[in-house]
Motif scaffolding. Structure first.
Motif, PDB file in Angstrom:
ATOM      1  N   LEU A 211     -74.662   7.541 -58.837  1.00 45.10           N
ATOM      2  CA  LEU A 211     -75.442   7.375 -57.617  1.00 45.10           C
ATOM      3  C   LEU A 211     -75.525   5.896 -57.280  1.00 45.10           C
ATOM      4  N   ILE A 212     -75.218   5.574 -56.029  1.00 40.19           N
ATOM      5  CA  ILE A 212     -75.435   4.235 -55.483  1.00 40.19           C
ATOM      6  C   ILE A 212     -76.388   4.387 -54.305  1.00 40.19           C
ATOM      7  N   VAL A 213     -77.454   3.624 -54.312  1.00 37.19           N
ATOM      8  CA  VAL A 213     -78.390   3.633 -53.190  1.00 37.19           C
ATOM      9  C   VAL A 213     -78.420   2.238 -52.581  1.00 37.19           C
ATOM     10  N   ALA A 214     -78.690   2.183 -51.277  1.00 40.20           N
ATOM     11  CA  ALA A 214     -78.731   0.886 -50.595  1.00 40.20           C
ATOM     12  C   ALA A 214     -79.567   0.992 -49.332  1.00 40.20           C
ATOM     13  N   ARG A 249     -66.388   2.836 -56.571  1.00 41.26           N
ATOM     14  CA  ARG A 249     -67.354   2.699 -57.664  1.00 41.26           C
ATOM     15  C   ARG A 249     -68.110   4.000 -57.946  1.00 41.26           C
ATOM     16  N   LEU A 250     -67.711   5.084 -57.294  1.00 45.87           N
ATOM     17  CA  LEU A 250     -68.364   6.366 -57.521  1.00 45.87           C
ATOM     18  C   LEU A 250     -67.587   7.192 -58.547  1.00 45.87           C
ATOM     19  N   THR A 251     -68.294   7.828 -59.451  1.00 43.62           N
ATOM     20  CA  THR A 251     -67.685   8.782 -60.374  1.00 43.62           C
ATOM     21  C   THR A 251     -67.271  10.027 -59.604  1.00 43.62           C
ATOM     22  N   PRO A 252     -66.434  10.901 -60.162  1.00 46.21           N
ATOM     23  CA  PRO A 252     -66.160  12.181 -59.498  1.00 46.21           C
ATOM     24  C   PRO A 252     -67.470  12.927 -59.234  1.00 46.21           C
ATOM     25  N   GLY A 253     -67.682  13.303 -57.986  1.00 43.99           N
ATOM     26  CA  GLY A 253     -68.934  13.943 -57.598  1.00 43.99           C
ATOM     27  C   GLY A 253     -70.049  12.965 -57.295  1.00 43.99           C
ATOM     28  N   GLY A 254     -69.821  11.661 -57.517  1.00 45.58           N
ATOM     29  CA  GLY A 254     -70.841  10.642 -57.284  1.00 45.58           C
ATOM     30  C   GLY A 254     -71.105  10.430 -55.807  1.00 45.58           C
ATOM     31  N   ARG A 255     -72.311   9.925 -55.523  1.00 45.61           N
ATOM     32  CA  ARG A 255     -72.732   9.773 -54.129  1.00 45.61           C
ATOM     33  C   ARG A 255     -73.239   8.368 -53.822  1.00 45.61           C
ATOM     34  N   ASP A 283     -60.720  10.706 -47.923  1.00 50.29           N
ATOM     35  CA  ASP A 283     -60.960  11.998 -48.555  1.00 50.29           C
ATOM     36  C   ASP A 283     -62.307  12.070 -49.270  1.00 50.29           C
ATOM     37  N   PHE A 284     -63.326  11.447 -48.687  1.00 49.76           N
ATOM     38  CA  PHE A 284     -64.695  11.563 -49.178  1.00 49.76           C
ATOM     39  C   PHE A 284     -65.487  12.453 -48.223  1.00 49.76           C
ATOM     40  N   ALA A 285     -66.339  13.280 -48.787  1.00 45.77           N
ATOM     41  CA  ALA A 285     -67.253  14.065 -47.961  1.00 45.77           C
ATOM     42  C   ALA A 285     -68.328  13.137 -47.408  1.00 45.77           C
ATOM     43  N   VAL A 317     -74.759   9.900 -46.383  1.00 38.46           N
ATOM     44  CA  VAL A 317     -74.398  10.378 -47.717  1.00 38.46           C
ATOM     45  C   VAL A 317     -72.884  10.436 -47.780  1.00 38.46           C
ATOM     46  N   VAL A 318     -72.299   9.663 -48.677  1.00 41.48           N
ATOM     47  CA  VAL A 318     -70.851   9.697 -48.882  1.00 41.48           C
ATOM     48  C   VAL A 318     -70.617  10.107 -50.319  1.00 41.48           C
ATOM     49  N   GLN A 319     -69.808  11.148 -50.517  1.00 39.08           N
ATOM     50  CA  GLN A 319     -69.635  11.715 -51.857  1.00 39.08           C
ATOM     51  C   GLN A 319     -68.159  11.831 -52.219  1.00 39.08           C
ATOM     52  N   ARG A 320     -67.851  11.326 -53.430  1.00 34.08           N
ATOM     53  CA  ARG A 320     -66.491  11.511 -53.958  1.00 34.08           C
ATOM     54  C   ARG A 320     -66.327  12.954 -54.395  1.00 34.08           C
ATOM     55  N   ARG A 321     -65.215  13.533 -54.055  1.00 32.76           N
ATOM     56  CA  ARG A 321     -64.985  14.924 -54.431  1.00 32.76           C
ATOM     57  C   ARG A 321     -64.837  15.047 -55.950  1.00 32.76           C
TER      58      ARG A 321
END
Length: 323
Positions: A211-214, A249-255, A283-285, A317-321
């Motif tokens: 999780l990255i928040v900003a 910098r997001l793990t798989p499924g990270g947001r 290719d990010f949700a 919200v941007v999420q790695r698949r």
């Protein structure tokens, strides 16, 4: 501040925060206009309570504090004395989610001011809502980019299913004063697995995150103050940079949970168009919503916003698949 070691300054701020927390101190920080209106009311400094002293930044009597704490706070610059013998705080404390956050005094005119206000409460609400809908994995790694006083990272950790100390948290900010406040706030919260890093976004931050928040600055500021100026045409440049640099910098499924502002011109949200196009192309949700349709309306009087309809507070919200 007066000449003191960084460690001494951190410790005295931490002591003050811990004492206020033990005393049951609570304060909700309002907009500058509301703050001005409250301060304009008649008030006797001799009757100031802790909320007057450390929330409203009113003058107060030295007997409101423990005798052994006041000299440290004066020496380290967190308090100043007046010719009348009264004291004034050079720091404010706000409560959020049962936590206490030290931040800059009113008014926040300094170039390196540490912001905390109504946007912070909206930011925290956005984080809590997203983590209720989709909880984090156990023992997540969390980063708060441009952390300021640290509310984003600490609120996210508190919202985790695991205990806060089961998370690994990185609080990063380019502003040394912000990290000074954040370090004290972490100690007052009692969180242990937290790293405070001076960094231009990810430049000094290693690894990937669940999780990255900003909550970056998103306005145009004539003085280019760090806590307020976002750059670009309408203040959107830093938000776009955070979004783009977070993807790798997001793990798989990270947001990435990005709370920011967007200037609407002739009904069009150009920031939304940019975010949606970039995230989907990689290719990010992505999910984008207006959280408040009209914030900082007074800014429309300035030249950068001469053609703007409004400034909206938005949540991205941007999420790695998942792999």
């Amino acid at each position: 501040m007066k000449a003191s070691t960084t460690r001494s300054v951190e410790q005295s701020l931490q002591r003050l925060g811990q004492w206020l927390a033990a005393a049951g101190y609570r304060f909700v920080t309002v907009t500058p206009l509301t703050h001005q209106r409250v301060l304009a009311r008649p008030h006797d400094p001799e009757r100031s309570n802790l909320r007057d002293a450390f929330g409203w930044n009113r003058l107060f009597s030295k007997d409101r504090l423990p005798a052994d704490l006041t000299p440290c706070l004066l020496n380290d610059g967190w308090l100043q004395s007046t010719a009348t013998g009264l004291l004034q705080s050079n720091v404010r404390f706000s409560s959020l989610d049962g936590l206490l956050f030290a931040h800059s005094p009113f008014p926040t005119a300094q170039e390196d001011a540490v912001f905390f206000g109504p946007d912070t409460y909206r930011f925290a609400s956005f984080i809590r809502h997203q983590l209720r809908m989709q909880p984090l994995p156990r023992s997540p790694r969390i980063a708060d980019m441009g952390c300021g006083a640290g509310p984003g990272g600490l609120v996210a950790a508190k919202a985790c299913q695991a205990k806060p100390n089961g998370c690994e948290i990185v609080l990063a900010d380019i502003n040394p004063r912000a990290l000074l406040h954040a370090t004290a706030n972490v100690a007052v919260a009692g969180y242990r697995n937290v790293q405070c890093v001076q960094s231009d976004l990810f430049s000094n931050v290693a690894g990937r995150f669940d999780l990255i928040v900003a909550n970056p600055p998103y306005l145009m500021d004539d003085a280019s103050r760090t806590y307020r100026h976002g750059g670009g045409q309408f203040g959107e440049a830093l938000s776009e940079r955070i979004m783009k640099e977070s993807l790798d910098r997001l793990t798989p499924g990270g947001r990435l949970l990005l709370y920011t502002g967007s200037t609407i011109v002739e009904g069009r949200d150009a920031f939304r168009d940019s975010v949606m196009a970039y995230a989907t192309a990689h290719d990010f949700a992505v999910h984008y919503e207006e959280l408040d349709p009209d914030v900082f309306g007074e800014e429309l009087q300035g030249q950068p916003y001469a053609e703007a309809d409004r400034i909206a507070a938005v949540g991205v919200v941007v999420q790695r698949r998942a792999a």
